[in-house]
Design a protein around this motif. Structure first.
Motif, mmCIF file in Angstrom:
data_model
loop_
_atom_site.group_PDB
_atom_site.id
_atom_site.type_symbol
_atom_site.label_atom_id
_atom_site.label_comp_id
_atom_site.label_asym_id
_atom_site.label_seq_id
_atom_site.Cartn_x
_atom_site.Cartn_y
_atom_site.Cartn_z
ATOM 1 N N TYR A 299 -2.600 9.121 6.088
ATOM 2 C CA TYR A 299 -3.614 8.053 6.075
ATOM 3 C C TYR A 299 -4.515 8.111 7.318
ATOM 4 C CZ TYR A 299 -2.344 5.265 1.777
ATOM 5 O OH TYR A 299 -2.072 5.060 0.411
ATOM 6 N N SER A 300 -3.959 8.362 8.264
ATOM 7 C CA SER A 300 -4.801 8.183 9.737
ATOM 8 C C SER A 300 -5.848 9.197 9.577
ATOM 9 C CB SER A 300 -3.712 8.379 10.925
ATOM 10 O OG SER A 300 -3.320 9.692 10.847
ATOM 11 N N GLN A 301 -5.851 10.264 9.052
ATOM 12 C CA GLN A 301 -6.976 11.250 8.880
ATOM 13 C C GLN A 301 -7.992 11.027 8.111
ATOM 14 O OE1 GLN A 301 -6.129 13.844 11.118
ATOM 15 N NE2 GLN A 301 -4.278 12.886 11.392
ATOM 16 N N ALA A 302 -7.783 9.932 7.166
ATOM 17 C CA ALA A 302 -9.045 9.737 6.139
ATOM 18 C C ALA A 302 -10.315 9.021 6.717
ATOM 19 C CB ALA A 302 -8.553 9.129 4.751
ATOM 20 N N LYS A 303 -11.415 8.699 6.098
ATOM 21 C CA LYS A 303 -12.580 7.990 6.408
ATOM 22 C C LYS A 303 -12.102 6.356 6.311
ATOM 23 C CE LYS A 303 -16.283 11.093 5.887
ATOM 24 N NZ LYS A 303 -16.712 10.930 7.184
ATOM 25 N N CYS A 304 -11.558 6.112 4.876
ATOM 26 C CA CYS A 304 -11.222 4.794 4.520
ATOM 27 C C CYS A 304 -10.505 4.765 3.248
ATOM 28 C CB CYS A 304 -12.425 3.763 4.393
ATOM 29 S SG CYS A 304 -13.284 4.130 2.846
ATOM 30 N N THR A 305 -10.145 3.723 2.713
ATOM 31 C CA THR A 305 -9.414 3.664 1.539
ATOM 32 C C THR A 305 -9.885 2.665 0.441
ATOM 33 O OG1 THR A 305 -7.210 4.139 2.736
ATOM 34 C CG2 THR A 305 -6.895 3.020 0.614
ATOM 35 N N HIS A 311 -0.381 -2.156 -0.983
ATOM 36 C CA HIS A 311 0.226 -1.662 0.212
ATOM 37 C C HIS A 311 -0.202 -0.221 0.569
ATOM 38 C CE1 HIS A 311 3.518 -4.444 0.079
ATOM 39 N NE2 HIS A 311 3.405 -4.407 1.312
ATOM 40 N N SER A 312 -1.249 0.163 -0.254
ATOM 41 C CA SER A 312 -1.999 1.415 0.156
ATOM 42 C C SER A 312 -3.000 0.903 1.145
ATOM 43 C CB SER A 312 -2.527 1.901 -1.058
ATOM 44 O OG SER A 312 -3.660 3.086 -0.820
ATOM 45 N N SER A 313 -3.595 -0.256 0.987
ATOM 46 C CA SER A 313 -4.632 -0.711 2.052
ATOM 47 C C SER A 313 -3.602 -1.166 3.438
ATOM 48 C CB SER A 313 -5.066 -1.991 1.626
ATOM 49 O OG SER A 313 -6.151 -1.793 0.491
ATOM 50 N N ILE A 314 -2.582 -1.672 3.177
ATOM 51 C CA ILE A 314 -1.596 -2.060 4.685
ATOM 52 C C ILE A 314 -1.515 -0.987 5.199
ATOM 53 C CG2 ILE A 314 0.329 -3.233 5.491
ATOM 54 C CD1 ILE A 314 0.420 -5.123 3.108
ATOM 55 N N ILE A 315 -1.107 0.176 4.561
ATOM 56 C CA ILE A 315 -0.724 1.326 5.191
ATOM 57 C C ILE A 315 -1.919 1.975 5.822
ATOM 58 C CG2 ILE A 315 0.196 3.760 4.810
ATOM 59 C CD1 ILE A 315 1.905 2.730 2.742
ATOM 60 N N SER A 316 -2.794 1.973 5.255
ATOM 61 C CA SER A 316 -4.156 2.634 5.762
ATOM 62 C C SER A 316 -4.636 1.862 6.889
ATOM 63 C CB SER A 316 -5.222 2.361 4.542
ATOM 64 O OG SER A 316 -6.495 2.748 5.098
ATOM 65 N N ILE A 317 -4.670 0.463 6.834
ATOM 66 C CA ILE A 317 -4.853 -0.236 8.165
ATOM 67 C C ILE A 317 -4.117 0.071 9.115
ATOM 68 C CG2 ILE A 317 -5.345 -2.689 9.045
ATOM 69 C CD1 ILE A 317 -6.439 -3.161 6.205
ATOM 70 N N ALA A 318 -2.725 0.036 8.847
ATOM 71 C CA ALA A 318 -1.564 0.279 10.005
ATOM 72 C C ALA A 318 -2.069 1.693 10.803
ATOM 73 C CB ALA A 318 -0.423 0.096 9.318
ATOM 74 N N SER A 319 -2.562 2.391 9.898
ATOM 75 C CA SER A 319 -2.874 3.941 10.198
ATOM 76 C C SER A 319 -4.059 3.958 11.166
ATOM 77 C CB SER A 319 -2.826 5.022 9.306
ATOM 78 O OG SER A 319 -4.264 4.761 8.775
ATOM 79 N N GLY A 320 -4.833 2.857 11.181
ATOM 80 C CA GLY A 320 -6.356 2.795 11.970
ATOM 81 C C GLY A 320 -7.381 3.259 11.011
ATOM 82 N N THR A 321 -7.153 3.369 9.742
ATOM 83 C CA THR A 321 -8.214 3.708 8.858
ATOM 84 C C THR A 321 -8.461 2.283 7.849
ATOM 85 O OG1 THR A 321 -7.467 6.033 8.444
ATOM 86 C CG2 THR A 321 -8.929 4.967 6.761
#
Length: 403
Positions: A299-305, A311-321
Motif C-alpha cells: 500500500y505504501s508504494q501506491a498513489k491512493c486507494t 480496512h483497505s482505507s485504514i491500511i492505506s492511510i496507515a501506510s502513508g497513502t
C-alpha cells in the motif's frame, strides 16, 4: 510474565481483521513486552510466522461443542483474555451473530479470568432480541473498549453498564510500513506498475436481505444476487468509475481482495469489475499468501486507494497513502470523521446515483494533487495512535499491578 489469550475475529481469511489482530498484538506488547500471546486460527502454522505469537488450532467461528469446551479449558491457563474485533456484534448481516457470540463468551467466562473487549465496533442492529444478546455478552467483560463514540452510545442504549465502556480507535491504525518493495516483487508486481497505481478494494453490496435469519450463502441460492437490480447498477457504475479513472489519469489499477471466505469472495467480485478495464493496466493481487506487514508495504508504494472495504482505507492511510472510502455502514463514515477528513468518505449508495462520477472524481483529483491532504491525514493519524496507546494502558492499569 503475562499469558494473554485473544479471542479474535476473521483473521484467517480477512485482511482487515489481520490488520486489527496485528494492532492488538502491538498494543499488548507495548504494555507487557515479555508477554506470551495466543490467538485462534484454523491456519496456525502460517499465522505464527505472520504475527509471531502462538495460535490454538480452531476455526474462529465454530459450532463444534468439543472445540468450544476445549477452548474454555485452555483459557484457564491464561492471565488475561482479550476479545478482539472487527465488527462482531450486529445483526444487519444475520440475527444469528449476537446469539453466537453471547453463547461463546458465556463459555469463556467459565474460565474465571478477566475478559476485556478490545476496540470493537458495534454494527447496525435492529432486533430487540439481538440488542439483548449483545448487552449480555458485553456485560460479561470487565471493560469493553470500542473504536468510536457511536458504538459506545449503542451499547449503553442496549443496556450495557456505562462504566464498562471505553472509547478509542480501530487498532489497525497501528500498522506501520517499512517502505520496501520485497513484498511486491515476491508477488510478481513490477515496481513501475505499483508506483503508478491506484489500489482498489471492492466488496459486493446490495446483494442480500439485511437482518435475516438465513446465512448469506443460503440467501443467494434462494434469490441469486445477479437478479437484484441495485446490485447490477452498483457493478455497472463501479466499472464505469474505474474505467474513467484509468482514462483520465493513465494509472494502473491494482485490485487487492480483502476477504475471500465462501460468503464474501472478494477476488471473484474484483475479477468481475476488472472485465471492463484495460487489461495491461489492471492486476488482481492474490492476497492469500501476503502477510499483514507485507501488505502495508505494498500500500505504501501506491498513489491512493479507492475502497468499499473500510480496512483497505485504514491500511492505506496507515501506510502513508491517501484513500477514498465508499462506506456501507457507519463505521466507514466514523473513521474518516475521527481522521478529520469526512469528505474522503462517501455512502456506497452514491454509486447508485446519476452524478456519482463527478463527486468521487473531484475528490480523487484533489487527493492526487494535494500534498497537504496527505500531511493532514498523517498528522491526525499520529495523534490517534498515541491516544489509542494511552487509552489502552489506562484501561488495563489494574492488570499491570498484578503479576
Amino acid at each position: 510474565m503475562k499469558k494473554v489469550l485473544i479471542i479474535n475475529s476473521d483473521s484467517p481469511f480477512n485482511k482487515g481483521d489481520q490488520a486489527i489482530l496485528l494492532g492488538n498484538v502491538s498494543l499488548i506488547k507495548k504494555i507487557w513486552p515479555e508477554s506470551t500471546i495466543t490467538a485462534i486460527s484454523n491456519n496456525p502454522t502460517r499465522d505464527k510466522k505472520w504475527f509471531d505469537i502462538d495460535f490454538i488450532e480452531m476455526p474462529v467461528y465454530s459450532l463444534n461443542p468439543v472445540k468450544l469446551i476445549n477452548l474454555t479449558l485452555k483459557a484457564r491457563n491464561y492471565d488475561l483474555i482479550f476479545w478482539g474485533g472487527g465488527e462482531l456484534l450486529k445483526d444487519y448481516t444475520t440475527k444469528i451473530a449476537p446469539i453466537y457470540w453471547c453463547m461463546r463468551m458465556l463459555l469463556i467466562k467459565l474460565a474465571k479470568k478477566p475478559i476485556y473487549g478490545l476496540f470493537q465496533g458495534i454494527g447496525p442492529t435492529h432486533s430487540r432480541m439481538s440488542k439483548h444478546f449483545i448487552s449480555r455478552a458485553v456485560n460479561l467483560c470487565k471493560l469493553f473498549m470500542v473504536r468510536d463514540q457511536l458504538s459506545a452510545e449503542k451499547l449503553i442504549q442496549y443496556g450495557v453498564i456505562k462504566e464498562k465502556v471505553v472509547v478509542g480507535f480501530d487498532p489497525a491504525i497501528l500498522g506501520t510500513p517499512n517502505h520496501n518493495l520485497n513484498a511486491a516483487i515476491t508477488n510478481n508486481l513490477e515496481p513501475d506498475f505499483l508506483h503508478n497505481s491506484i489500489i482498489v478494494s471492492a466488496r459486493r453490496w446490495f446483494h442480500y436481505k439485511k437482518s435475516s435469519w438465513l446465512p448469506l450463502a443460503i440467501q443467494n441460492r434462494i434469490n441469486p444476487m445477479s437478479q437484484r437490480s441495485e446490485y447490477q447498477t452498483y457493478i455497472k457504475n463501479f466499472q464505469s468509475l474505474l474505467k474513467r479513472v484509468q482514462e483520465c489519469y493513465g494509472v494502473n489499477l491494482l485490485f487487492i481482495p480483502m476477504f475471500n471466505s465462501d460468503n464474501e469472495g472478494d477476488s471473484d467480485f474484483c475479477a468481475e469489475l476488472a472485465t471492463a478495464l484495460q487489461k495491461e493496466r489492471t492486476h488482481i493481487l492474490d492476497t492469500s499468501t501476503i502477510s499483514p506487514n507485507d501488505l502495508i508495504d505494498i500500500y505504501s508504494q501506491a498513489k491512493c486507494t479507492i475502497a468499499s472495504r473500510l480496512h483497505s482505507s485504514i491500511i492505506s492511510i496507515a501506510s502513508g497513502t491517501p484513500s477514498i472510502c465508499l462506506y456501507y455502514v457507519d463505521k466507514g463514515k466514523l473513521f474518516f470523521e475521527q481522521l478529520e477528513s469526512p469528505e474522503q468518505s462517501f455512502p456506497i449508495e452514491t454509486l447508485l446515483e446519476g452524478n456519482y462520477e463527478r463527486a468521487i472524481m473531484e475528490k480523487l483529483e484533489y487527493i492526487l494533487n494535494s500534498p497537504k491532504e496527505k500531511y493532514n491525514c498523517q498528522y491526525r493519524l499520529t495523534t490517534m495512535r498515541n491516544q489509542l496507546i494511552n487509552i489502552f494502558e489506562s484501561a488495563v492499569k489494574d492488570e499491570k499491578k498484578t503479576r
